[in-house]
Design a protein around this motif. Structure first.
Motif, PDB file in Angstrom:
ATOM      1  N   GLY A 276       0.741  -1.190  -0.120  1.00 21.85           N
ATOM      2  CA  GLY A 276      -0.054   0.118  -0.036  1.00 21.85           C
ATOM      3  C   GLY A 276       0.749   1.339  -0.205  1.00 21.85           C
ATOM      4  N   PRO A 277       0.289   2.206  -0.083  1.00 18.84           N
ATOM      5  CA  PRO A 277       0.892   3.605  -0.243  1.00 18.84           C
ATOM      6  C   PRO A 277       1.604   3.867   1.059  1.00 18.84           C
ATOM      7  CG  PRO A 277      -1.257   3.917  -0.746  1.00 18.84           C
ATOM      8  CD  PRO A 277      -1.189   2.462  -0.285  1.00 18.84           C
ATOM      9  N   GLU A 278       1.467   3.515   2.239  1.00 16.02           N
ATOM     10  CA  GLU A 278       2.156   3.927   3.559  1.00 16.02           C
ATOM     11  C   GLU A 278       3.540   3.087   3.512  1.00 16.02           C
ATOM     12  OE1 GLU A 278       1.196   4.474   8.200  1.00 16.02           O
ATOM     13  OE2 GLU A 278      -0.426   4.198   6.829  1.00 16.02           O
ATOM     14  N   LEU A 279       3.402   1.713   2.951  1.00 13.38           N
ATOM     15  CA  LEU A 279       4.538   1.208   2.686  1.00 13.38           C
ATOM     16  C   LEU A 279       5.650   1.577   1.931  1.00 13.38           C
ATOM     17  CD1 LEU A 279       5.357  -2.678   3.206  1.00 13.38           C
ATOM     18  CD2 LEU A 279       6.249  -1.623   1.055  1.00 13.38           C
ATOM     19  N   ILE A 280       5.175   2.088   0.636  1.00 12.13           N
ATOM     20  CA  ILE A 280       5.953   2.773  -0.233  1.00 12.13           C
ATOM     21  C   ILE A 280       6.683   3.919   0.236  1.00 12.13           C
ATOM     22  CG2 ILE A 280       5.948   3.751  -2.626  1.00 12.13           C
ATOM     23  CD1 ILE A 280       5.653   0.638  -2.438  1.00 12.13           C
ATOM     24  N   GLY A 348      -2.273   8.598  -1.457  1.00 10.62           N
ATOM     25  CA  GLY A 348      -2.962   7.422  -1.362  1.00 10.62           C
ATOM     26  C   GLY A 348      -3.564   7.214  -2.768  1.00 10.62           C
ATOM     27  N   PRO A 349      -4.568   8.005  -3.234  1.00  7.09           N
ATOM     28  CA  PRO A 349      -5.316   7.679  -4.390  1.00  7.09           C
ATOM     29  C   PRO A 349      -4.457   7.885  -5.355  1.00  7.09           C
ATOM     30  CG  PRO A 349      -6.460   9.239  -2.905  1.00  7.09           C
ATOM     31  CD  PRO A 349      -5.124   8.928  -2.345  1.00  7.09           C
ATOM     32  N   TYR A 350      -3.449   8.898  -5.676  1.00  8.91           N
ATOM     33  CA  TYR A 350      -2.537   8.807  -6.495  1.00  8.91           C
ATOM     34  C   TYR A 350      -1.813   7.581  -6.810  1.00  8.91           C
ATOM     35  CZ  TYR A 350       1.939   9.618  -8.997  1.00  8.91           C
ATOM     36  OH  TYR A 350       2.995   9.653  -9.925  1.00  8.91           O
ATOM     37  N   LEU A 351      -1.218   7.017  -5.681  1.00  7.75           N
ATOM     38  CA  LEU A 351      -0.263   5.784  -5.553  1.00  7.75           C
ATOM     39  C   LEU A 351      -1.054   4.750  -6.191  1.00  7.75           C
ATOM     40  CD1 LEU A 351       2.081   6.646  -2.406  1.00  7.75           C
ATOM     41  CD2 LEU A 351       2.736   6.833  -4.658  1.00  7.75           C
ATOM     42  N   ILE A 352      -2.253   4.679  -5.347  1.00  9.70           N
ATOM     43  CA  ILE A 352      -2.984   3.416  -5.917  1.00  9.70           C
ATOM     44  C   ILE A 352      -3.245   3.252  -7.402  1.00  9.70           C
ATOM     45  CG2 ILE A 352      -5.307   2.312  -5.632  1.00  9.70           C
ATOM     46  CD1 ILE A 352      -5.234   3.393  -2.813  1.00  9.70           C
ATOM     47  N   GLU A 353      -3.603   4.504  -8.105  1.00 16.11           N
ATOM     48  CA  GLU A 353      -3.686   4.750  -9.327  1.00 16.11           C
ATOM     49  C   GLU A 353      -2.382   4.283 -10.217  1.00 16.11           C
ATOM     50  OE1 GLU A 353      -5.258   7.749 -12.908  1.00 16.11           O
ATOM     51  OE2 GLU A 353      -5.509   8.328 -10.717  1.00 16.11           O
ATOM     52  N   ALA A 354      -1.290   5.079  -9.804  1.00 16.32           N
ATOM     53  CA  ALA A 354      -0.151   5.024 -10.544  1.00 16.32           C
ATOM     54  C   ALA A 354       0.504   3.826 -10.305  1.00 16.32           C
ATOM     55  CB  ALA A 354       0.860   6.096  -9.982  1.00 16.32           C
ATOM     56  N   LEU A 355       0.578   3.187  -9.194  1.00 18.16           N
ATOM     57  CA  LEU A 355       1.210   1.594  -8.973  1.00 18.16           C
ATOM     58  C   LEU A 355       0.518   0.830  -9.406  1.00 18.16           C
ATOM     59  CD1 LEU A 355       2.923   2.352  -5.683  1.00 18.16           C
ATOM     60  CD2 LEU A 355       3.879   2.590  -7.609  1.00 18.16           C
ATOM     61  N   ASP A 356      -0.856   0.887  -9.553  1.00 19.90           N
ATOM     62  CA  ASP A 356      -1.806  -0.113  -9.879  1.00 19.90           C
ATOM     63  C   ASP A 356      -1.389  -1.667  -9.556  1.00 19.90           C
ATOM     64  OD1 ASP A 356      -4.052  -0.980 -11.005  1.00 19.90           O
ATOM     65  OD2 ASP A 356      -3.257  -1.148 -13.283  1.00 19.90           O
TER      66      ASP A 356
END
Length: 413
Positions: A276-280, A348-356
């Motif tokens: 998830g975003p927090e780990l990245i 979060g929303p950006y990372l979820i979308e970008a990393l997919d």
């Protein structure tokens, strides 16, 4: 009595105690169900060791968290997610924008350390210009940081190590990662135990009517607990490809028949809780990369102060590794790390979308062969499979003995 009852005598036994004998398949079905519940729970619970001294139990998965955590991380990262590809998907400008106030705090801390009390005496306009110059370099700093992460992925951005450490530390997360996707398998095992136990119970009822032997009851319980556990585990993983038995029944190991469900749920949990975003962001703002980021910030702040305030004297301590410099580095890095959660909520929303990650994991796991999927799942059950089966048999025998006690005391048999 000696010998076997005749069919007429067996029928007389049934007529004399109909409800007692009819309860036998019901109790046997319960044994089949409860031994499966116990077998499943023994894999996952308790999370921590429960017992006295060396005597007790800890779930197979939590007890071997180091092994399974490392294997799960390897599966996700070696076969599924390329850390370099993840880093390449990140936009330095977007990250810098979302983390702007964290960067400003870091710039202020570094500037105050470089100039000491003089920083507070600098005119507001000059100070703002120096900060603005340093902030304008933030996207480039982040880009440099991400490039360093890509160039030294194992040393500076070792996601495998981070994921493994997280799964070992958070045993509940490890359990969720395995148990959640395997819901249909767990449900099947319980239902199979129920049906198998009921069928054995019917046979037990008939045999008892012919023999009137109390020994039949605990032996039937032993068979239900022992054999049904073993058969259920085999049916989860065998056969890998669908086969037709006796020309009528088609069957495929449930782990493979339900692979789409498993992959979808596994990918979802991996994306939300494991990668998830927090780990990245935690990986970026903690550990070796945090030191690199601090060095970049320090360098840019020096340049900004020199350009805007016209200072020409050396700005960095003569010995770059002095206690003062190291203390500042620790302070800035700790402050940045403490704000990982805040930054992850924004990004979060950006990372979820970008990393997919969810889609990436789903596609990659979908490409695994059934052999590869079995290698991923089977160790969870395999290591102590014999112990689970033995305990299931023992539990079935004990419940059978309890059934004998109740039948003789209350049923009059």
């Amino acid at each position: 009595m000696s010998g076997l009852n005749t069919p007429a005598e067996a029928w007389d036994v049934f007529v004399a105690h109909p409800w007692v004998l009819l309860l036998m398949p019901v109790v046997s079905a319960f044994i089949g169900w409860i031994t499966k519940v116990v077998a499943i729970e023994m894999v996952f619970r308790p999370i921590d060791f429960k017992g006295i001294g060396p005597f007790g139990w800890q779930g197979q998965l939590p007890r071997r968290a180091a092994k399974f955590g490392a294997e799960a991380a390897d599966i996700i990262l070696d076969n599924v997610v390329d850390p370099r590809e993840l880093v390449d998907r990140l936009d330095p400008q977007r990250i810098a924008t979302e983390c702007d106030d964290i960067m400003v705090d870091a710039i202020n801390s570094v500037a105050r350390d470089i100039l000491g009390p003089r920083w507070d005496q600098v005119p507001a306009r000059a100070k703002a210009l120096a900060i603005a110059r340093a902030r304008s370099r933030a996207p480039q700093m982040v880009a440099n940081l991400l490039q360093q992460a890509q160039d030294n992925i194992d040393e500076l951005f070792n996601i495998s190590y981070i994921v493994t450490a997280e799964l070992i530390k958070d045993k509940r997360l490890l359990v969720d990662l395995v148990r959640g996707p395997m819901g249909p398998v767990m449900t099947f095992m319980k239902r199979f135990g129920l049906v198998f136990g009921f069928l054995v119970g019917l046979l037990q009822m008939v045999i008892f009517a012919f023999t009137e032997s109390h020994l039949v009851i605990p032996i039937a319980g032993l068979i239900v607990g022992l054999v049904s556990d073993w058969i259920a585990l085999q049916m989860v993983f065998e056969p890998k490809e669908e086969k037709r038995y006796f020309g009528l029944v088609k069957w495929q190991g449930l782990a493979f028949a339900e692979r789409d469900h498993f992959i979808t749920e596994y990918a979802k949990i991996a994306a939300e809780k494991v990668l998830g975003p927090e780990l990245i962001l935690g990986a970026l703002l903690d550990g070796p990369l945090a030191d690199r980021l601090f060095a970049l910030v320090h360098q840019e702040v020096e340049a900004a102060i020199d350009a805007e305030l016209g200072l020409v004297e050396p700005l960095v301590p003569a010995a770059i590794g002095t206690a003062r410099y190291e203390a500042l580095r620790r302070t800035v890095v700790a402050a940045a790390s403490s704000r990982v959660h805040e930054a992850s909520e924004r990004l979060g929303p950006y990372l979820i979308e970008a990393l997919d990650v969810e889609r990436t994991v789903e596609v990659s796991l979908g490409a695994l062969s059934n052999e590869g999927l079995e290698a991923m799942l089977r160790p969870v059950f395999k290591d102590d499979e014999w112990l689970v089966v033995v305990i299931g048999g023992g539990l079935g025998f004990v419940v059978g003995e309890l059934q004998v006690f109740l039948l003789t005391r209350l049923g009059g048999l």
